[in-house]
Motif scaffolding. Structure first.
Motif, mmCIF file in Angstrom:
data_model
loop_
_atom_site.group_PDB
_atom_site.id
_atom_site.type_symbol
_atom_site.label_atom_id
_atom_site.label_comp_id
_atom_site.label_asym_id
_atom_site.label_seq_id
_atom_site.Cartn_x
_atom_site.Cartn_y
_atom_site.Cartn_z
ATOM 1 N N ALA A 118 -4.408 14.677 -29.815
ATOM 2 C CA ALA A 118 -4.668 16.071 -29.453
ATOM 3 C C ALA A 118 -4.106 16.368 -28.069
ATOM 4 O O ALA A 118 -3.492 17.421 -27.844
ATOM 5 C CB ALA A 118 -6.164 16.356 -29.496
ATOM 6 N N MET A 119 -4.279 15.431 -27.124
ATOM 7 C CA MET A 119 -3.727 15.626 -25.786
ATOM 8 C C MET A 119 -2.209 15.567 -25.794
ATOM 9 O O MET A 119 -1.537 16.366 -25.132
ATOM 10 C CB MET A 119 -4.296 14.582 -24.816
ATOM 11 N N ILE A 120 -1.642 14.623 -26.541
ATOM 12 C CA ILE A 120 -0.181 14.538 -26.656
ATOM 13 C C ILE A 120 0.372 15.864 -27.159
ATOM 14 O O ILE A 120 1.363 16.404 -26.628
ATOM 15 C CB ILE A 120 0.218 13.393 -27.615
ATOM 16 N N ASN A 121 -0.262 16.421 -28.178
ATOM 17 C CA ASN A 121 0.207 17.691 -28.749
ATOM 18 C C ASN A 121 0.125 18.823 -27.737
ATOM 19 O O ASN A 121 1.037 19.657 -27.640
ATOM 20 C CB ASN A 121 -0.618 18.032 -29.995
ATOM 21 N N VAL A 122 -0.960 18.866 -26.958
ATOM 22 C CA VAL A 122 -1.102 19.918 -25.947
ATOM 23 C C VAL A 122 -0.031 19.773 -24.876
ATOM 24 O O VAL A 122 0.604 20.761 -24.474
ATOM 25 C CB VAL A 122 -2.506 19.897 -25.320
ATOM 26 N N PHE A 123 0.207 18.559 -24.409
ATOM 27 C CA PHE A 123 1.208 18.359 -23.362
ATOM 28 C C PHE A 123 2.608 18.721 -23.852
ATOM 29 O O PHE A 123 3.407 19.269 -23.091
ATOM 30 C CB PHE A 123 1.155 16.932 -22.823
ATOM 31 N N PHE A 124 2.922 18.450 -25.109
ATOM 32 C CA PHE A 124 4.221 18.869 -25.636
ATOM 33 C C PHE A 124 4.275 20.384 -25.808
ATOM 34 O O PHE A 124 5.275 21.021 -25.470
ATOM 35 C CB PHE A 124 4.519 18.170 -26.965
ATOM 36 N N ARG A 125 3.216 20.962 -26.340
ATOM 37 C CA ARG A 125 3.203 22.404 -26.579
ATOM 38 C C ARG A 125 3.269 23.203 -25.280
ATOM 39 O O ARG A 125 3.924 24.245 -25.200
ATOM 40 C CB ARG A 125 1.941 22.777 -27.362
ATOM 41 N N GLU A 126 2.601 22.678 -24.251
ATOM 42 C CA GLU A 126 2.542 23.368 -22.963
ATOM 43 C C GLU A 126 3.522 22.788 -21.941
ATOM 44 O O GLU A 126 3.385 23.028 -20.747
ATOM 45 C CB GLU A 126 1.115 23.275 -22.398
ATOM 46 N N GLN A 127 4.520 22.059 -22.412
ATOM 47 C CA GLN A 127 5.399 21.304 -21.512
ATOM 48 C C GLN A 127 5.969 22.139 -20.373
ATOM 49 O O GLN A 127 5.929 21.737 -19.203
ATOM 50 C CB GLN A 127 6.544 20.679 -22.319
ATOM 51 N N ARG A 128 6.462 23.333 -20.657
ATOM 52 C CA ARG A 128 7.092 24.150 -19.621
ATOM 53 C C ARG A 128 6.084 24.642 -18.591
ATOM 54 O O ARG A 128 6.468 25.007 -17.486
ATOM 55 C CB ARG A 128 7.827 25.333 -20.248
ATOM 56 N N ASN A 129 4.818 24.634 -18.944
ATOM 57 C CA ASN A 129 3.795 25.129 -18.020
ATOM 58 C C ASN A 129 3.292 24.073 -17.052
ATOM 59 O O ASN A 129 2.561 24.402 -16.112
ATOM 60 C CB ASN A 129 2.616 25.706 -18.818
ATOM 61 N N TRP A 130 3.655 22.787 -17.299
ATOM 62 C CA TRP A 130 3.226 21.745 -16.361
ATOM 63 C C TRP A 130 4.387 20.875 -15.871
ATOM 64 O O TRP A 130 4.394 20.439 -14.729
ATOM 65 C CB TRP A 130 2.132 20.851 -16.974
ATOM 66 N N ALA A 131 5.374 20.633 -16.718
ATOM 67 C CA ALA A 131 6.461 19.719 -16.335
ATOM 68 C C ALA A 131 7.538 20.398 -15.514
ATOM 69 O O ALA A 131 8.306 19.737 -14.819
ATOM 70 C CB ALA A 131 7.088 19.096 -17.582
ATOM 71 N N THR A 189 6.716 19.912 -31.828
ATOM 72 C CA THR A 189 6.233 21.257 -32.108
ATOM 73 C C THR A 189 6.901 21.908 -33.321
ATOM 74 O O THR A 189 6.271 22.717 -34.011
ATOM 75 C CB THR A 189 6.435 22.173 -30.883
ATOM 76 N N ALA A 190 8.146 21.545 -33.594
ATOM 77 C CA ALA A 190 8.891 22.239 -34.640
ATOM 78 C C ALA A 190 9.224 21.387 -35.862
ATOM 79 O O ALA A 190 9.447 21.935 -36.947
ATOM 80 C CB ALA A 190 10.195 22.796 -34.060
ATOM 81 N N ILE A 191 9.275 20.067 -35.714
ATOM 82 C CA ILE A 191 9.714 19.195 -36.807
ATOM 83 C C ILE A 191 8.569 18.348 -37.352
ATOM 84 O O ILE A 191 8.379 18.244 -38.574
ATOM 85 C CB ILE A 191 10.871 18.294 -36.344
ATOM 86 N N LEU A 192 7.774 17.764 -36.465
ATOM 87 C CA LEU A 192 6.693 16.880 -36.902
ATOM 88 C C LEU A 192 5.680 17.570 -37.818
ATOM 89 O O LEU A 192 5.205 16.936 -38.772
ATOM 90 C CB LEU A 192 5.991 16.269 -35.690
ATOM 91 N N PRO A 193 5.303 18.836 -37.576
ATOM 92 C CA PRO A 193 4.330 19.451 -38.487
ATOM 93 C C PRO A 193 4.754 19.403 -39.958
ATOM 94 O O PRO A 193 3.944 19.077 -40.838
ATOM 95 C CB PRO A 193 4.226 20.886 -37.969
ATOM 96 N N GLY A 194 6.023 19.697 -40.236
ATOM 97 C CA GLY A 194 6.515 19.630 -41.611
ATOM 98 C C GLY A 194 6.567 18.200 -42.121
ATOM 99 O O GLY A 194 6.232 17.920 -43.284
ATOM 100 N N THR A 198 -4.284 19.032 -14.347
ATOM 101 C CA THR A 198 -5.731 18.942 -14.170
ATOM 102 C C THR A 198 -6.451 19.862 -15.145
ATOM 103 O O THR A 198 -7.467 19.489 -15.745
ATOM 104 C CB THR A 198 -6.130 19.294 -12.723
ATOM 105 N N GLY A 199 -5.924 21.074 -15.328
ATOM 106 C CA GLY A 199 -6.536 22.018 -16.251
ATOM 107 C C GLY A 199 -6.561 21.501 -17.680
ATOM 108 O O GLY A 199 -7.567 21.640 -18.387
ATOM 109 N N ILE A 200 -5.458 20.888 -18.115
ATOM 110 C CA ILE A 200 -5.393 20.341 -19.473
ATOM 111 C C ILE A 200 -6.388 19.198 -19.643
ATOM 112 O O ILE A 200 -7.100 19.121 -20.652
ATOM 113 C CB ILE A 200 -3.969 19.872 -19.793
ATOM 114 N N THR A 201 -6.481 18.329 -18.646
ATOM 115 C CA THR A 201 -7.401 17.206 -18.766
ATOM 116 C C THR A 201 -8.853 17.663 -18.685
ATOM 117 O O THR A 201 -9.728 17.075 -19.324
ATOM 118 C CB THR A 201 -7.130 16.141 -17.690
ATOM 119 N N ARG A 202 -9.115 18.714 -17.934
ATOM 120 C CA ARG A 202 -10.470 19.262 -17.885
ATOM 121 C C ARG A 202 -10.901 19.727 -19.281
ATOM 122 O O ARG A 202 -12.023 19.490 -19.721
ATOM 123 C CB ARG A 202 -10.536 20.446 -16.923
#
Length: 233
Positions: A138-151, A83-88, A161-165
């Motif tokens: 795209a899914m990898i990025n979402v799971f990392f970005r939303e990590q605290r909300n699912w992990a 989220t913070a290093i790879l974009p650059g 389930t919501g992310i995969t939907r």
């Protein structure tokens, strides 16, 4: 130690028993060897041998620098990198054809494994890298970005389930994916080989043209290794 499909599904209770507790459910699911140091170099030919499902890659295959990443989706430092290093890094080096990123799954626990299975199924039912890699990343990025909300919740099942939907999974596809023994075995094989052959014992672990780099280093630290490997401008 590799996980069977039964252990995966029963151990995570369909993801419902995981969340924060998943990180200590059974400890790391691989045998750890001696701690490896940064700057160590591994055999590049051996390193670039893909796993049973093939490699998922960002960037030009002809790039002079190859960055191999072993990551866990439940690893906070991995999330920081993505989220913070790879974009650059992507804007400056990957998108310009100087570096290619080879992303490899290194699940640390049952929740990790289950979610990686789902990201592989985003490529297609067989999980092979010849499928839709844009959808995979795209899914990898979402799971990392939303990590605290699912992990790190008491109900990761609902969050995952919501992310995969949103990624287009039906309930049938979701369940079929988590019952895909071939994908589970392949993920176990990649993780176990990384541990036994390359000494990967923490995440994220990177190899830059074979040179080991430990942790989510700032972009400037990656540049110190990458720039000398680039051809003269």
């Amino acid at each position: 130690m590799s996980m069977s499909r039964r252990e995966l599904l029963e151990g995570s209770a369909g993801l419902a028993l995981t969340g924060a507790a998943a990180l200590s459910l059974a400890g790391p699911a691989f045998a750890q060897g001696p701690r490896r140091s940064a700057a160590e170099t591994v055999d590049v030919k051996e390193l670039m041998t893909p796993g049973p499902l093939g490699d998922c890659v960002l960037g030009n295959a002809a790039a002079p620098v190859t960055l191999v990443e072993y990551a866990s989706l439940t690893c906070g430092h991995c999330a920081t990198f993505h989220t913070a290093i790879l974009p650059g890094l992507k804007e400056k080096y990957i998108d310009t054809g100087k570096v290619r990123l080879v992303f490899r799954e290194f699940p640390l626990n049952q929740l990790d494994t289950a979610v990686y299975m789902l990201t592989r199924c985003a490529l297609g039912a067989d999980g092979m890298s010849s499928g839709d890699q844009a959808r995979y990343f795209a899914m990898i990025n979402v799971f990392f970005r939303e990590q605290r909300n699912w992990a790190f919740t008491n109900d990761p099942l609902t969050a995952v389930t919501g992310i995969t939907r949103q990624a287009g999974f039906t309930q049938a596809a979701f369940e079929a994916c988590l019952n895909n023994q071939a994908i589970l075995d392949a993920l176990n094989a990649v993780r176990d080989r990384a541990s036994s052959v390359f000494g990967v014992d923490s995440t994220p672990t990177f190899f830059v043209n074979g040179k080991r780099v430990l942790g989510a280093q700032p972009l400037e630290e990656f540049e110190k290794i990458i720039v000398p490997l680039l051809p003269p401008a």
